[in-house]
Each structure stands twice: as C-alpha cells, then as structure tokens.
Design a protein around this motif. Structure first.
Motif, PDB file in Angstrom:
ATOM      1  N   LEU A 169       9.254 -17.098   9.112  1.00 40.96           N
ATOM      2  CA  LEU A 169      10.053 -16.049   9.390  1.00 40.96           C
ATOM      3  C   LEU A 169      10.210 -15.132   8.388  1.00 40.96           C
ATOM      4  CD1 LEU A 169      13.376 -17.950  10.568  1.00 40.96           C
ATOM      5  CD2 LEU A 169      11.971 -16.377  11.953  1.00 40.96           C
ATOM      6  N   ASP A 170       9.951 -15.278   6.985  1.00 43.78           N
ATOM      7  CA  ASP A 170       9.793 -14.311   6.207  1.00 43.78           C
ATOM      8  C   ASP A 170       8.469 -13.513   6.173  1.00 43.78           C
ATOM      9  OD1 ASP A 170      12.046 -15.116   4.944  1.00 43.78           O
ATOM     10  OD2 ASP A 170      11.027 -16.431   3.279  1.00 43.78           O
ATOM     11  N   ARG A 171       7.362 -14.042   6.726  1.00 44.19           N
ATOM     12  CA  ARG A 171       6.109 -13.367   7.161  1.00 44.19           C
ATOM     13  C   ARG A 171       6.379 -12.491   7.920  1.00 44.19           C
ATOM     14  NH1 ARG A 171       3.869 -18.534   5.770  1.00 44.19           N
ATOM     15  NH2 ARG A 171       3.484 -18.902   7.841  1.00 44.19           N
ATOM     16  N   THR A 172       6.947 -12.741   8.966  1.00 45.46           N
ATOM     17  CA  THR A 172       7.338 -12.081  10.399  1.00 45.46           C
ATOM     18  C   THR A 172       8.069 -10.958   9.927  1.00 45.46           C
ATOM     19  OG1 THR A 172       7.115 -14.053  11.651  1.00 45.46           O
ATOM     20  CG2 THR A 172       8.331 -12.150  12.510  1.00 45.46           C
ATOM     21  N   ARG A 173       9.216 -11.244   9.286  1.00 42.40           N
ATOM     22  CA  ARG A 173      10.247 -10.217   8.696  1.00 42.40           C
ATOM     23  C   ARG A 173       9.268  -9.003   8.104  1.00 42.40           C
ATOM     24  NH1 ARG A 173      13.066  -9.554   4.211  1.00 42.40           N
ATOM     25  NH2 ARG A 173      14.988  -8.306   4.422  1.00 42.40           N
ATOM     26  N   ALA A 174       8.284  -9.448   7.152  1.00 41.47           N
ATOM     27  CA  ALA A 174       7.826  -8.406   6.225  1.00 41.47           C
ATOM     28  C   ALA A 174       6.707  -7.492   7.088  1.00 41.47           C
ATOM     29  CB  ALA A 174       6.774  -9.014   4.981  1.00 41.47           C
ATOM     30  N   ALA A 175       6.187  -8.324   8.171  1.00 35.69           N
ATOM     31  CA  ALA A 175       5.222  -7.437   9.122  1.00 35.69           C
ATOM     32  C   ALA A 175       6.168  -6.586   9.982  1.00 35.69           C
ATOM     33  CB  ALA A 175       4.437  -8.587   9.932  1.00 35.69           C
ATOM     34  N   VAL A 176       7.206  -6.909  10.283  1.00 34.52           N
ATOM     35  CA  VAL A 176       8.115  -6.115  11.128  1.00 34.52           C
ATOM     36  C   VAL A 176       8.256  -4.736  10.181  1.00 34.52           C
ATOM     37  CG1 VAL A 176      10.193  -5.587  12.210  1.00 34.52           C
ATOM     38  CG2 VAL A 176       8.915  -7.523  12.781  1.00 34.52           C
ATOM     39  N   VAL A 177       8.708  -4.984   8.941  1.00 28.41           N
ATOM     40  CA  VAL A 177       9.261  -4.061   8.195  1.00 28.41           C
ATOM     41  C   VAL A 177       8.209  -3.039   8.058  1.00 28.41           C
ATOM     42  CG1 VAL A 177       9.695  -3.409   5.948  1.00 28.41           C
ATOM     43  CG2 VAL A 177      10.952  -5.176   6.932  1.00 28.41           C
ATOM     44  N   SER A 178       6.879  -3.494   7.748  1.00 30.24           N
ATOM     45  CA  SER A 178       5.698  -2.619   7.492  1.00 30.24           C
ATOM     46  C   SER A 178       5.338  -1.761   8.809  1.00 30.24           C
ATOM     47  CB  SER A 178       4.461  -3.545   7.122  1.00 30.24           C
ATOM     48  OG  SER A 178       4.784  -3.977   5.881  1.00 30.24           O
ATOM     49  N   HIS A 185      10.285  -5.112  -1.103  1.00 30.76           N
ATOM     50  CA  HIS A 185       9.101  -5.151  -1.613  1.00 30.76           C
ATOM     51  C   HIS A 185       8.171  -5.548  -0.218  1.00 30.76           C
ATOM     52  CE1 HIS A 185       5.457  -6.090  -3.944  1.00 30.76           C
ATOM     53  NE2 HIS A 185       6.011  -5.305  -5.008  1.00 30.76           N
ATOM     54  N   ASP A 186       8.809  -6.065   0.667  1.00 32.99           N
ATOM     55  CA  ASP A 186       8.165  -6.211   2.050  1.00 32.99           C
ATOM     56  C   ASP A 186       7.695  -4.562   2.450  1.00 32.99           C
ATOM     57  OD1 ASP A 186       8.607  -8.854   1.935  1.00 32.99           O
ATOM     58  OD2 ASP A 186      10.211  -8.790   3.390  1.00 32.99           O
ATOM     59  N   GLY A 187       6.377  -4.742   2.688  1.00 37.31           N
ATOM     60  CA  GLY A 187       6.097  -3.119   3.156  1.00 37.31           C
ATOM     61  C   GLY A 187       5.644  -2.340   1.957  1.00 37.31           C
ATOM     62  N   VAL A 188       5.384  -2.900   1.051  1.00 37.49           N
ATOM     63  CA  VAL A 188       4.822  -2.146  -0.208  1.00 37.49           C
ATOM     64  C   VAL A 188       3.484  -1.642  -0.099  1.00 37.49           C
ATOM     65  CG1 VAL A 188       4.081  -4.046  -1.675  1.00 37.49           C
ATOM     66  CG2 VAL A 188       4.972  -2.088  -2.916  1.00 37.49           C
ATOM     67  N   GLU A 189       2.621  -2.483   1.087  1.00 34.23           N
ATOM     68  CA  GLU A 189       1.346  -1.994   1.062  1.00 34.23           C
ATOM     69  C   GLU A 189       1.235  -0.520   1.904  1.00 34.23           C
ATOM     70  OE1 GLU A 189       2.490  -4.049   4.800  1.00 34.23           O
ATOM     71  OE2 GLU A 189       2.833  -4.309   2.704  1.00 34.23           O
ATOM     72  N   VAL A 190       2.204  -0.129   2.359  1.00 31.62           N
ATOM     73  CA  VAL A 190       2.365   1.146   3.226  1.00 31.62           C
ATOM     74  C   VAL A 190       2.443   2.160   1.907  1.00 31.62           C
ATOM     75  CG1 VAL A 190       3.500   2.512   4.775  1.00 31.62           C
ATOM     76  CG2 VAL A 190       3.549   0.173   5.231  1.00 31.62           C
ATOM     77  N   THR A 191       3.207   1.957   0.707  1.00 28.77           N
ATOM     78  CA  THR A 191       3.218   3.011  -0.260  1.00 28.77           C
ATOM     79  C   THR A 191       1.820   2.862  -0.950  1.00 28.77           C
ATOM     80  OG1 THR A 191       5.546   2.434  -0.120  1.00 28.77           O
ATOM     81  CG2 THR A 191       4.443   3.421  -2.278  1.00 28.77           C
ATOM     82  N   TYR A 192       1.273   1.671  -1.226  1.00 27.65           N
ATOM     83  CA  TYR A 192      -0.111   1.537  -1.764  1.00 27.65           C
ATOM     84  C   TYR A 192      -0.715   2.379  -0.986  1.00 27.65           C
ATOM     85  CZ  TYR A 192       0.436  -2.196  -5.349  1.00 27.65           C
ATOM     86  OH  TYR A 192       0.601  -2.619  -6.416  1.00 27.65           O
ATOM     87  N   GLY A 193      -1.123   2.321   0.610  1.00 21.79           N
ATOM     88  CA  GLY A 193      -1.936   3.061   1.262  1.00 21.79           C
ATOM     89  C   GLY A 193      -1.697   4.668   1.240  1.00 21.79           C
ATOM     90  N   GLN A 194      -0.401   5.008   0.866  1.00 18.47           N
ATOM     91  CA  GLN A 194      -0.232   6.498   0.538  1.00 18.47           C
ATOM     92  C   GLN A 194      -0.691   7.153  -0.592  1.00 18.47           C
ATOM     93  OE1 GLN A 194       4.151   6.257   1.883  1.00 18.47           O
ATOM     94  NE2 GLN A 194       3.644   7.222   3.534  1.00 18.47           N
ATOM     95  N   LEU A 195      -0.386   6.074  -1.694  1.00 13.81           N
ATOM     96  CA  LEU A 195      -0.573   6.516  -2.732  1.00 13.81           C
ATOM     97  C   LEU A 195      -2.248   6.449  -3.210  1.00 13.81           C
ATOM     98  CD1 LEU A 195      -0.232   7.019  -6.002  1.00 13.81           C
ATOM     99  CD2 LEU A 195       0.045   4.652  -6.247  1.00 13.81           C
ATOM    100  N   GLY A 196      -2.812   5.583  -2.496  1.00 13.28           N
ATOM    101  CA  GLY A 196      -4.413   5.631  -2.556  1.00 13.28           C
ATOM    102  C   GLY A 196      -5.196   6.843  -1.813  1.00 13.28           C
ATOM    103  N   THR A 197      -4.485   7.232  -0.636  1.00 13.10           N
ATOM    104  CA  THR A 197      -4.625   8.464  -0.125  1.00 13.10           C
ATOM    105  C   THR A 197      -4.574   9.477  -1.108  1.00 13.10           C
ATOM    106  OG1 THR A 197      -4.198   7.326   2.013  1.00 13.10           O
ATOM    107  CG2 THR A 197      -4.595   9.772   1.987  1.00 13.10           C
ATOM    108  N   TRP A 198      -3.587   9.857  -1.650  1.00  9.69           N
ATOM    109  CA  TRP A 198      -3.333  10.779  -2.579  1.00  9.69           C
ATOM    110  C   TRP A 198      -4.325  10.761  -3.751  1.00  9.69           C
ATOM    111  CZ3 TRP A 198      -2.786  11.883  -7.570  1.00  9.69           C
ATOM    112  CH2 TRP A 198      -2.050  13.387  -8.002  1.00  9.69           C
TER     113      TRP A 198
END
Length: 264
Positions: free
Chosen positions: A92-101, A210-223
């Motif tokens: 459930l934690d993994r599912t929730r993290a995926a939904v947030v992202s 912290h769930d969804g932090v990879e989205v911010t990583y992606g945006q920062l990497g793009t910058w």
C-alpha cells in the motif's frame, strides 16, 4: 449437517468456491455422499470458512491460507497473519507513493521550480554511512537517524542531511551517508566524524512528503542540463522540515543539492 447451498449462504462463500476449496484440500466437506456426490458440512466448520473468507479478502495465497487454518498453535497463526499484513502495508505504501508521483506528473501545467546556485563550504559533521541496496535505504535511514539524534542531541548546529552516491541510483547499490552538523562530532556506535567537502550545488526544494521526490529530481536535473554543467559527486539532501517538525505533510521541505560546475 448443512447442504453446500446452506453452508454457502451462512459463510458468504459461493458454491463454486466451496467446490474449489474442496479440490484444493483447503476446506473439505464433513461428508460426501458416495451415491450422489453431494457435499455436506458441519456447523463447527463455519468459523473456519469465515476465517478463510477474510484471509482471501486480504489476498492471502491459498497455500498460505492452508498453513494458517491447519496450524494448531494460535501464536503461530497470528504470526503468519501479521507477516502477510506487513507485506500488504508495504504494498500500500508503494501504491500510495506511485499515486502521489503520478498526480504531480499529470498536472496540465506543473509549476516551475525555483533553483538556487549555492556554494557550500567544507564542514564537520557527525555521520553514519554504509554501502547498501536502493531498496534498503528506507530502513537504514530510520536507524541511522535515530543513532545520530541520540549521539548529537542538542549539540546539532543544523538540520539532518544526507549524501547519496550516483551508483545508488544508477546501479541500485551504492554509498549513502546521513549526517548532523555539529561543532564536535562524537564517535559512538556507527556515528563518527566526517568532513563534508566543499561543493557548488544547484539547489531546489521538494515540497511535501518524500513520496514523489523523484519528480523534483527530474525537474532539477532538467534545469541543470539547461543552465549548468553537472559534475561527478553525490547528490545531497537536507531535511529542513520533516515529520518531527510538522504533523502536516504539506509543510515538509526537503532541499535537493545537485553538484554542478557553473556555466558562464
């Protein structure tokens, strides 16, 4: 004795399911008429059927259900159920993290992030470090944080931070370091003094859990790709506001520092 239809109504298990459980030797009828093949169940089988019904609602595999209902020791049965519930909670934690992202990624017009170029000086910290697999980071993080807070206490001169080698992301195994800045880093248990090297960082703040932090990583990497030159070196995180500071996840703030060489 109860007919299979009567037993079905009493236990909320369909006739088809009861037949399948019989074939799987999970829940066998008390009596099977040799002439007609009709199945008959005893009243004292109702609780077992109800347990099976609930376990299957929790997606417990048939083999594990069989182990649970056939285990005479109640403590062992409870342990088997608890193990499965733990696996469900992790799922459930993994599912929730995926939904947030996904919610963040699927926004029509995601808000641009603010990035700051920051020169971080070298500084002494108390640290716990290890080489570990990507899936082990969460459990290791919790233990390391507890050790650091116990060892440093009120002597901390800044928030908790972490440093994570690229291999941890690229190869799913690498060096991780968790630290608390302090003037006199202690040496106790896994906690020991470390000098964080100076670094030039592109820094962005991840808002919320912290769930969804990879989205911010992606945006920062793009910058970084568009405005600076990425350099070899571990990514840094600083946990400015976390669960211990604010009960509302919307208030949590994590700074992500990407090592860069500034492009003039």
């Amino acid at each position: 004795m109860l007919t299979i239809g009567e037993f079905s109504r009493l236990t909320q298990l369909s006739v088809r399911t009861l037949r399948r459980y019989h074939e799987a030797t999970l829940l066998e009828p008390a009596v099977v008429d040799e002439a007609t093949g009709y199945r008959y169940y005893a009243v004292d089988q109702i609780p077992t059927a109800q347990v099976i019904y609930r376990l299957r609602e929790l997606d417990v595999p048939l083999g594990e259900v069989r182990r649970i209902v056939r285990t005479p020791d109640p403590d062992v049965r409870a342990g088997l159920v608890a193990d499965h519930l733990q696996r469900l909670e992790e799922q459930l934690d993994r599912t929730r993290a995926a939904v947030v992202s996904l919610r963040r990624l699927l926004r029509p017009d995601p808000a641009p992030i603010e990035v700051e170029l920051r020169a971080e000086p070298a500084r002494a910290v108390a640290a716990v470090e290890a080489v570990l697999g990507h899936r082990d980071v969460e459990a290791w993080f919790a233990g390391a944080m507890a050790e650091l807070e116990a060892a440093v206490g009120d002597a901390a001169t800044g928030p908790l931070g972490g440093s994570f080698d690229n291999a941890l992301f690229e190869q799913e195994r690498g060096h991780a370091l968790l630290y608390l800045p302090t003037a006199a880093p202690p040496r106790t248990g896994r906690v020991h003094p470390v000098t964080l090297p100076a670094a030039e960082l592109a820094v962005a703040t991840h808002v919320g859990e912290h769930d969804g932090v990879e989205v911010t990583y992606g945006q920062l990497g793009t910058w970084v790709v568009e405005n600076a030159m990425s350099v070899a070196g571990p990514v840094r995180e600083v946990y400015r506001v976390g669960p211990r500071d604010a009960s509302d996840p919307a208030d949590w703030r994590t700074e992500i520092g990407w090592p860069v060489f500034r492009v003039a």
